[in-house]
Design a protein around this motif. Structure first.
Motif, short mmCIF file in Angstrom:
data_model
loop_
_atom_site.label_atom_id
_atom_site.label_comp_id
_atom_site.label_asym_id
_atom_site.label_seq_id
_atom_site.Cartn_x
_atom_site.Cartn_y
_atom_site.Cartn_z
N ASP A 69 40.56 6.86 37.51
CA ASP A 69 40.55 6.75 36.05
C ASP A 69 39.60 5.68 35.53
O ASP A 69 39.26 5.69 34.35
N GLU A 70 39.18 4.73 36.38
CA GLU A 70 38.42 3.60 35.89
C GLU A 70 37.01 3.50 36.46
O GLU A 70 36.07 3.21 35.73
N PHE A 71 36.83 3.71 37.77
CA PHE A 71 35.55 3.46 38.42
C PHE A 71 35.28 4.53 39.47
O PHE A 71 36.01 4.64 40.44
N ASN A 72 34.22 5.32 39.24
CA ASN A 72 33.90 6.44 40.13
C ASN A 72 33.00 6.07 41.29
O ASN A 72 32.68 6.92 42.11
N GLY A 73 32.55 4.84 41.35
CA GLY A 73 31.65 4.42 42.42
C GLY A 73 30.23 4.24 41.92
O GLY A 73 29.98 4.22 40.72
N ILE A 74 29.29 4.12 42.87
CA ILE A 74 27.90 3.86 42.52
C ILE A 74 26.98 4.90 43.13
O ILE A 74 27.34 5.58 44.10
N ILE A 105 20.66 0.92 40.98
CA ILE A 105 22.09 1.12 41.20
C ILE A 105 22.73 1.44 39.87
O ILE A 105 22.48 0.76 38.87
N GLY A 106 23.56 2.46 39.85
CA GLY A 106 24.23 2.83 38.61
C GLY A 106 25.56 3.49 38.87
O GLY A 106 25.89 3.84 40.01
N PRO A 107 26.33 3.70 37.80
CA PRO A 107 27.61 4.39 37.95
C PRO A 107 27.39 5.81 38.47
O PRO A 107 26.49 6.52 38.01
N ALA A 108 28.18 6.21 39.43
CA ALA A 108 28.02 7.53 40.05
C ALA A 108 28.15 8.66 39.05
O ALA A 108 27.52 9.70 39.21
N ASN A 109 28.93 8.45 37.98
CA ASN A 109 29.11 9.52 37.00
C ASN A 109 28.03 9.52 35.92
O ASN A 109 28.06 10.34 35.02
N GLN A 110 27.04 8.61 35.99
CA GLN A 110 26.00 8.54 34.98
C GLN A 110 24.59 8.71 35.52
O GLN A 110 23.67 8.97 34.76
N ILE A 111 24.39 8.53 36.82
CA ILE A 111 23.05 8.59 37.37
C ILE A 111 22.98 9.65 38.46
O ILE A 111 23.87 9.74 39.29
N GLU A 112 21.95 10.47 38.37
CA GLU A 112 21.76 11.53 39.35
C GLU A 112 20.31 11.49 39.80
O GLU A 112 19.39 11.51 38.98
N THR A 113 20.10 11.37 41.10
CA THR A 113 18.75 11.35 41.63
C THR A 113 18.20 12.76 41.61
O THR A 113 18.79 13.67 42.19
N LEU A 114 17.09 12.93 40.93
CA LEU A 114 16.46 14.24 40.84
C LEU A 114 15.41 14.43 41.92
O LEU A 114 15.24 15.52 42.45
N HIS A 115 14.68 13.35 42.22
CA HIS A 115 13.61 13.43 43.20
C HIS A 115 13.37 12.04 43.78
O HIS A 115 13.44 11.04 43.06
N LYS A 116 13.10 11.99 45.08
CA LYS A 116 12.76 10.72 45.71
C LYS A 116 11.79 10.99 46.82
O LYS A 116 12.00 11.88 47.64
N ASP A 117 10.67 10.26 46.83
CA ASP A 117 9.75 10.30 47.95
C ASP A 117 9.21 8.89 48.17
O ASP A 117 9.73 7.94 47.59
N GLU A 118 8.17 8.76 48.96
CA GLU A 118 7.67 7.42 49.29
C GLU A 118 7.02 6.70 48.12
O GLU A 118 6.79 5.50 48.18
N ASN A 119 6.77 7.40 47.02
CA ASN A 119 6.09 6.79 45.88
C ASN A 119 6.88 6.79 44.58
O ASN A 119 6.44 6.20 43.60
N LEU A 120 8.02 7.47 44.53
CA LEU A 120 8.67 7.69 43.25
C LEU A 120 10.17 7.95 43.40
O LEU A 120 10.58 8.65 44.32
N ILE A 121 10.94 7.39 42.49
CA ILE A 121 12.34 7.76 42.32
C ILE A 121 12.46 8.32 40.91
O ILE A 121 12.11 7.65 39.94
#
Length: 128
Positions: A69-74, A105-121
């Motif tokens: 109910d309070e914290f979903n993780g990171i 680093i962000g709240p797990a329920n607010q941040i979603e990684t769309l793409h990650k490679d050696e040059n970009l997040i």
């Protein structure tokens, strides 16, 4: 962490933390600073990242604090990944670690990684 001014709750707060701010903190103080910001719903960006041991401890402490109910993780992403393979032989032998990396680093329920490679997040950050 700075507070969001009343009435200005339409956006997502991003805390950019310099390496100089983090260098004099113990590992647990760093973890507390990060988790306190994320628990407030902020996205925390570290200029110099954490050591592998500190990242492991951050995940461990986060797992203990999760509550439905309070914290979903990171969600945590680091750029660039550790380059142990690109260090010289002496650096690997002496166990030196490269911590010059950007960490998001962000709240797990607010941040979603769309793409990650050696040059970009690329991340999608949503409001609660």
């Amino acid at each position: 962490m700075p507070e969001v001014t009343p009435g200005n709750t339409d956006g997502v707060q991003i805390d950019l933390i310099s390496g100089a701010r983090m260098e004099d903190l113990t590992s647990m103080e760093k973890i507390r600073l990060i988790l306190d910001g994320v628990r407030d719903g902020n996205i925390v960006i570290l200029e110099e990242g954490l050591s592998p041991d500190e990242e492991s401890k951050l995940i461990e402490v986060t797992m203990r604090e999760i509550s439905p109910d309070e914290f979903n993780g990171i969600e945590i992403e680091t750029y660039p990944q550790s380059k142990a393979g690109s260090q010289g032989f002496l650096g690997r032998l002496m166990g030196s670690e490269e911590t010059k990396k950007l960490t998001v680093i962000g709240p797990a329920n607010q941040i979603e990684t769309l793409h990650k490679d050696e040059n970009l997040i690329s991340a999608l950050v949503s409001r609660r």
